[in-house]
Enzyme design. Structure first.
Site: not given
Length: 418
Positions: A71, A141, A199, A274-275
């Site tokens: 990432d 990100d 993202e 992960h969020d």
């Protein structure tokens, strides 16, 4: 090839680097790592202190050369912030005061994650250099936040009941965002054979996101759009549960499946990362009777779409949220702690006395908090689920003795086998 790939997201803090053979046996095509850069861990590695070194907990740069895929976080954290002269003290603001300079720096996220100034060509040059150094990055990100509205205006007051006010119209899809991504493509992406996904939070309108993906624009292969991730959240916070219907879910998936397909727009499918909290809790039924069936149905929901498939660690095991009985002290994530403390402060101020425990907030956290995706992977029925012989950074979910990878591997009826 990338359109038919299965990408597996690995969250290093709670996985187990020595278990990578498990992924090979699972049939994963691409491994996507959350950040392993050196970091003080204010936001579990998404606050980066050194873009050209790895955290010692995860190995060395030489180890990285054997793996290659991570990432990329380039919206925030650097020594080249967005600075402005101070006018007043902004408690709870996106601006943080620096006593050395007497100025404020912008941070869309926590105060230890200052935003990079992409309008500065030196910053962009550093980013291209860092991307060349790592030579891989499947996800960039919050890429739609790199260009802000000119003048950085304050968000308008639209809801007096809320401490924070929405500002997405000023911080996303800004005037230079496509110019900078095209420059990224020229300087870096075109020189390597990479799968690139951007993202794009805070934006649900498909037409506003098309330009990031359409092949003739030479930007990204696909996007992580957030409409499906946000539709079960209340407007004031993604941590608060909103009621939804099956019709709403179907409409969102159907709309994105059909959107500009003939023009080359391509989708990424994900229901966990992960969020996000665990999908068997958010979208189905995690009771003992229905948990495995729910996890399998959600797998079908993903793999039958015409998309590139993204799977988050533990999703293939049907892992679920930790119990509602866990108290706020067990929530490690900065987003949970900040929201809890802010809400408690508001209640104390309104009541003029010590606030009672906020059971309604914990009810929502039990459904929606990011912490649920970050508990250590449950490898076996041993101590701490086989994650460590020491003390884990976060408590392992209580159900690990009867729900773990070792128990499912070889069981033809398990979620893993399915």
């Amino acid at each position: 090839m990338w359109k038919s790939a299965t990408v597996y997201q690995l969250y290093p803090a709670s996985h187990h680097i020595a278990k990578l053979d498990y992924l090979k046996n699972l049939g994963v095509d691409v491994i996507w790592l959350s950040p392993i850069y050196r970091s003080p861990l204010a936001d579990m590695g998404y606050d980066i202190s050194n873009y050209k070194d790895s955290d010692a907990r995860y190995g060395t740069i030489e180890d990285w050369d054997r793996l290659l895929a991570m990432d990329l976080v380039v919206n925030h954290t650097s020594d080249k912030y967005i600075w402005r002269p101070g006018k007043s003290v902004f408690q709870g603001s996106a601006w943080e005061h620096d006593s050395t300079t007497g100025e404020y720096y912008l941070h869309l996220f926590v105060s230890k994650q200052p935003d990079l100034n992409w309008d500065n060509p030196v910053v962009r040059s550093d980013i291209w250099d860092n991307m060349q150094f790592w030579r891989a990055s499947p996800q960039i990100d919050v890429i739609n936040c790199i260009s802000k509205t000119d003048g950085l205006p304050d968000a308008p007051l639209v809801d007096r009941m809320q401490y924070y006010q929405p500002a997405s119209m000023y911080i996303t899809n800004g005037p230079q965002v496509h110019k900078y991504i095209k420059q990224m493509h020229t300087e870096v992406l075109s020189q390597h054979d990479l799968i690139m996904v951007g993202e794009t939070p805070f934006t649900h309108e498909a037409s506003g996101l098309a330009a990031y993906v359409l092949p003739q624009n030479r930007e990204f292969n696909m996007l992580f759009q957030f409409e499906l991730m946000d539709f079960d959240s209340r407007s004031e916070s993604p941590l608060l549960k909103n009621f939804w219907t099956l019709g709403e879910l179907k409409a969102i998936i159907g709309r994105w499946q059909r959107f500009m397909r003939d023009d080359g727009f391509w989708n990424a499918a994900y229901i966990e990362n992960h969020d996000q909290a665990r999908s068997v809790v958010r979208f189905w039924n995690d009771t003992a009777q229905w948990r495995a069936v729910s996890a399998k149905m959600l797998i079908i929901l993903e793999i039958t779409q015409m998309v590139t498939l993204y799977v988050y660690q533990g999703q293939e095991l049907g892992l679920k949220n930790f119990p509602r009985t866990w108290r706020i002290e067990e929530y490690d994530d900065v987003a949970s702690q900040i929201y809890w403390n802010l809400t408690e402060y508001q209640r104390q101020k309104a009541q003029g006395k010590e606030a009672v425990e906020m059971f309604d907030i914990l009810d929502s956290f039990a459904q929606k908090a990011r912490d649920h995706a970050r508990t250590p992977i449950q490898w076996n029925a041993g101590a701490h689920g086989g994650f460590t012989t020491g003390t884990p950074y976060m408590r392992v979910n209580d159900d690990y003795p009867e729900w773990n990878a070792e128990q499912q591997i070889g069981d033809e009826t398990s979620v893993h086998a399915f």
